[in-house]
Design a protein around this motif. Structure first.
Motif, short mmCIF file in Angstrom:
data_model
loop_
_atom_site.label_atom_id
_atom_site.label_comp_id
_atom_site.label_asym_id
_atom_site.label_seq_id
_atom_site.Cartn_x
_atom_site.Cartn_y
_atom_site.Cartn_z
N ARG A 15 0.44 -1.16 12.73
CA ARG A 15 0.28 0.11 12.03
C ARG A 15 0.37 -0.13 10.53
O ARG A 15 0.90 -1.12 10.05
CB ARG A 15 1.35 1.11 12.48
CG ARG A 15 2.76 0.78 12.01
CD ARG A 15 3.75 1.87 12.39
NE ARG A 15 5.07 1.62 11.85
CZ ARG A 15 6.00 0.88 12.42
NH1 ARG A 15 5.73 0.30 13.59
NH2 ARG A 15 7.18 0.70 11.85
N LYS A 16 -0.18 0.80 9.78
CA LYS A 16 -0.11 0.71 8.33
C LYS A 16 1.32 0.95 7.86
O LYS A 16 1.95 1.92 8.25
CB LYS A 16 -1.04 1.74 7.69
CG LYS A 16 -2.52 1.46 7.92
CD LYS A 16 -3.00 0.27 7.12
CE LYS A 16 -3.11 0.60 5.65
NZ LYS A 16 -3.62 -0.54 4.86
N VAL A 17 1.82 0.04 7.04
CA VAL A 17 3.15 0.21 6.46
C VAL A 17 3.02 0.07 4.95
O VAL A 17 2.17 -0.66 4.44
CB VAL A 17 4.16 -0.82 7.01
CG1 VAL A 17 4.44 -0.55 8.48
CG2 VAL A 17 3.65 -2.24 6.85
N ALA A 18 3.90 0.75 4.22
CA ALA A 18 3.80 0.78 2.76
C ALA A 18 4.20 -0.55 2.14
O ALA A 18 3.71 -0.91 1.07
CB ALA A 18 4.66 1.91 2.21
N GLU A 19 5.09 -1.29 2.78
CA GLU A 19 5.60 -2.52 2.17
C GLU A 19 4.64 -3.70 2.35
O GLU A 19 3.83 -3.73 3.27
CB GLU A 19 6.96 -2.87 2.76
CG GLU A 19 6.94 -3.20 4.24
CD GLU A 19 8.34 -3.33 4.83
OE1 GLU A 19 9.03 -4.29 4.47
OE2 GLU A 19 8.72 -2.46 5.63
N GLU A 20 4.72 -4.65 1.43
CA GLU A 20 3.96 -5.88 1.58
C GLU A 20 4.49 -6.63 2.80
O GLU A 20 5.68 -6.65 3.07
CB GLU A 20 4.11 -6.73 0.33
CG GLU A 20 3.24 -7.97 0.33
CD GLU A 20 3.32 -8.73 -0.98
OE1 GLU A 20 2.30 -9.26 -1.42
OE2 GLU A 20 4.44 -8.78 -1.56
N ARG A 21 3.59 -7.25 3.54
CA ARG A 21 3.96 -7.87 4.81
C ARG A 21 3.16 -9.15 4.99
O ARG A 21 1.96 -9.20 4.67
CB ARG A 21 3.66 -6.89 5.96
CG ARG A 21 4.05 -7.34 7.35
CD ARG A 21 3.73 -6.19 8.33
NE ARG A 21 4.18 -6.47 9.68
CZ ARG A 21 3.45 -7.06 10.61
NH1 ARG A 21 2.22 -7.44 10.34
NH2 ARG A 21 3.94 -7.26 11.82
N TYR A 22 3.84 -10.17 5.51
CA TYR A 22 3.19 -11.41 5.91
C TYR A 22 3.41 -11.60 7.40
O TYR A 22 4.44 -11.18 7.95
CB TYR A 22 3.74 -12.61 5.13
CG TYR A 22 3.45 -12.56 3.65
CD1 TYR A 22 2.31 -13.15 3.12
CD2 TYR A 22 4.32 -11.90 2.78
CE1 TYR A 22 2.04 -13.10 1.76
CE2 TYR A 22 4.06 -11.83 1.42
CZ TYR A 22 2.92 -12.44 0.91
OH TYR A 22 2.65 -12.38 -0.43
N ASP B 46 0.85 -1.19 0.00
CA ASP B 46 0.00 0.00 0.00
C ASP B 46 0.89 1.24 0.00
O ASP B 46 1.28 1.73 1.05
CB ASP B 46 -0.91 0.00 1.23
CG ASP B 46 -1.89 1.16 1.23
OD1 ASP B 46 -1.86 1.98 0.29
OD2 ASP B 46 -2.68 1.25 2.19
N PRO B 47 1.22 1.76 -1.19
CA PRO B 47 2.14 2.90 -1.26
C PRO B 47 1.58 4.16 -0.63
O PRO B 47 2.33 5.08 -0.30
CB PRO B 47 2.36 3.08 -2.77
CG PRO B 47 1.16 2.46 -3.40
CD PRO B 47 0.77 1.32 -2.51
N SER B 48 0.27 4.23 -0.43
CA SER B 48 -0.33 5.43 0.17
C SER B 48 -0.74 5.20 1.62
O SER B 48 -1.63 5.88 2.13
CB SER B 48 -1.56 5.85 -0.65
OG SER B 48 -2.53 4.81 -0.65
N ALA B 49 -0.08 4.23 2.28
CA ALA B 49 -0.46 3.87 3.64
C ALA B 49 -0.46 5.09 4.56
O ALA B 49 0.51 5.83 4.62
CB ALA B 49 0.50 2.82 4.19
N ALA B 50 -1.59 5.29 5.25
CA ALA B 50 -1.70 6.39 6.20
C ALA B 50 -1.24 5.91 7.57
O ALA B 50 -1.09 4.72 7.82
CB ALA B 50 -3.15 6.87 6.26
N ASP B 51 -1.03 6.86 8.48
CA ASP B 51 -0.58 6.52 9.83
C ASP B 51 -1.78 6.12 10.68
O ASP B 51 -2.26 6.85 11.53
CB ASP B 51 0.13 7.72 10.45
CG ASP B 51 0.74 7.37 11.81
OD1 ASP B 51 0.89 6.17 12.07
OD2 ASP B 51 1.06 8.30 12.57
#
Length: 345
Positions: free
Chosen positions: A258-265, A187-192
């Motif tokens: 928290r929302k982070v821009a990178e893909e995460r598992y 999610d490149p537009s991840a908000a805080d």
């Protein structure tokens, strides 16, 4: 009184498998301090073969890369015992918007003719496996390894409290200990804002293996403390049941992603005791003020909390197809955040 901490301890637990009683005792004491003061720790030296995790991750990526319609063939709402694919938006935490993640949930894989499943137990029975080559075997292998580690830790926690090692472990035969495979898309537009809302975990404790940072823990000042990412560590946190059993000596600590821009598992194993186990403050942990918690039944508490946060189960409740157990607690009424709110009110 809730604890004020500003970091998460790292504990090398290799000595829990050692024949050296002094080395083991050192680790047991460290685990006890972490459980009392923070409710979280990063575990290294845990003994889970890295190849098991690599195979799990490969299988997980393959599954989540499938077309949506293929994943929905094993939609969790098709299951009678809460197993299968969880699409984005299915799970809604208390006071939060639907989570922007997808997951696949499994647990102890019992045969379809197991008495608990035949009796309609809402959490016990067979897994709903996708028709995907190379998926079930590595997922089940990691489940078994993480579950074995959990039993070692459960005995260590009993010793940390000055009790016999089997104090809690005697209640572990066929528990609904759930493993979740979770995917947070890029999610490149991840908000805080949180990707999973603030919550405690419903079981005894959780063993989490993530692939990226993002986890935060709430301290007694109401501050969110980051859990630094380590690719060799498993994150441990105390859950509701251990808080109840110890009358609050060990406390479930609220946490969020928290929302982070990178893909995460993320791969949490929620370690539990047997479904019908009655969990109440043990007399040796109760002072003159009496017990701080009412008793719960382990599986009923887990199901009640789950049913209040999954859309498909909430619909079943609304239609009268299932009901919450008697005395079901509201979502997230335990843990340090709940204690802090009660102290301020």
């Amino acid at each position: 009184m809730t604890s004020i901490f500003d970091s998460i301890p790292t504990i090398d637990v290799a000595a829990l498998r050692s024949a050296d009683p002094a080395a083991r005792r050192t680790v047991v004491d460290e685990l006890g301090r972490a459980a009392r003061d923070v409710g979280f720790a990063q575990l290294v030296g845990h003994g889970i073969d890295p190849s098991l995790f690599d195979a799990l991750l490969t299988a997980t990526k393959t599954f989540f890369a499938l077309p949506y319609d293929e994943k929905m063939r094993v939609y969790i709402g098709r299951s009678t015992n809460h197993r299968g694919y969880v699409p984005a938006g299915e799970e809604v935490f208390a006071g939060a918007t639907p989570d922007h993640k997808e997951a696949y949930d499994l647990s102890i894989d019992l045969p379809s003719d197991h008495p608990e499943h035949l009796a309609g137990n809402p959490l016990l029975g067979p897994n709903q496996w996708p028709a995907l080559d190379g998926f079930a075997e590595p997922v089940d292998a990691y489940y078994r390894a993480a579950f074995s580690l959990g039993r070692i830790l459960l005995r260590a926690f009993a010793e940390a409290l000055g009790e016999d090692a089997d104090l809690f472990d005697r209640h572990v035969t066929t528990p609904p200990s759930q493993l979740r495979l979770i995917h947070y898309p890029h999610d490149p537009s991840a908000a805080d804002r949180p990707g999973i809302g603030a919550h405690t975990d419903y079981e005894v404790f959780t063993l989490l293996r993530p692939t990226a940072p993002g986890l935060e823990v709430l301290n007694g000042n109401g501050e969110w403390i980051d859990v630094p990412y380590r690719d060799d560590a498993i994150v441990l946190n105390i859950g509701d049941l251990l808080e109840i059993w110890t009358n609050g000596r060990f406390a479930a600590t609220s946490h969020r992603v928290r929302k982070v821009a990178e893909e995460r598992y993320s791969f949490p194993l929620f370690f539990n005791v047997d479904y019908h186990t009655r969990v109440a403050p043990l007399p040796q942990f109760v002072d003159a003020d009496g017990p701080r918690y009412d008793a719960v039944v382990a599986g009923e508490h887990l199901f009640a909390q789950t049913a209040q946060s999954f859309t498909y189960l909430r619909r079943r409740i609304e239609k009268g197809h299932v009901s919450l157990p008697d005395g079901a607690r509201p979502l997230y009424s335990l843990g340090r955040e709940a204690q802090r709110s009660a102290a301020l009110s």
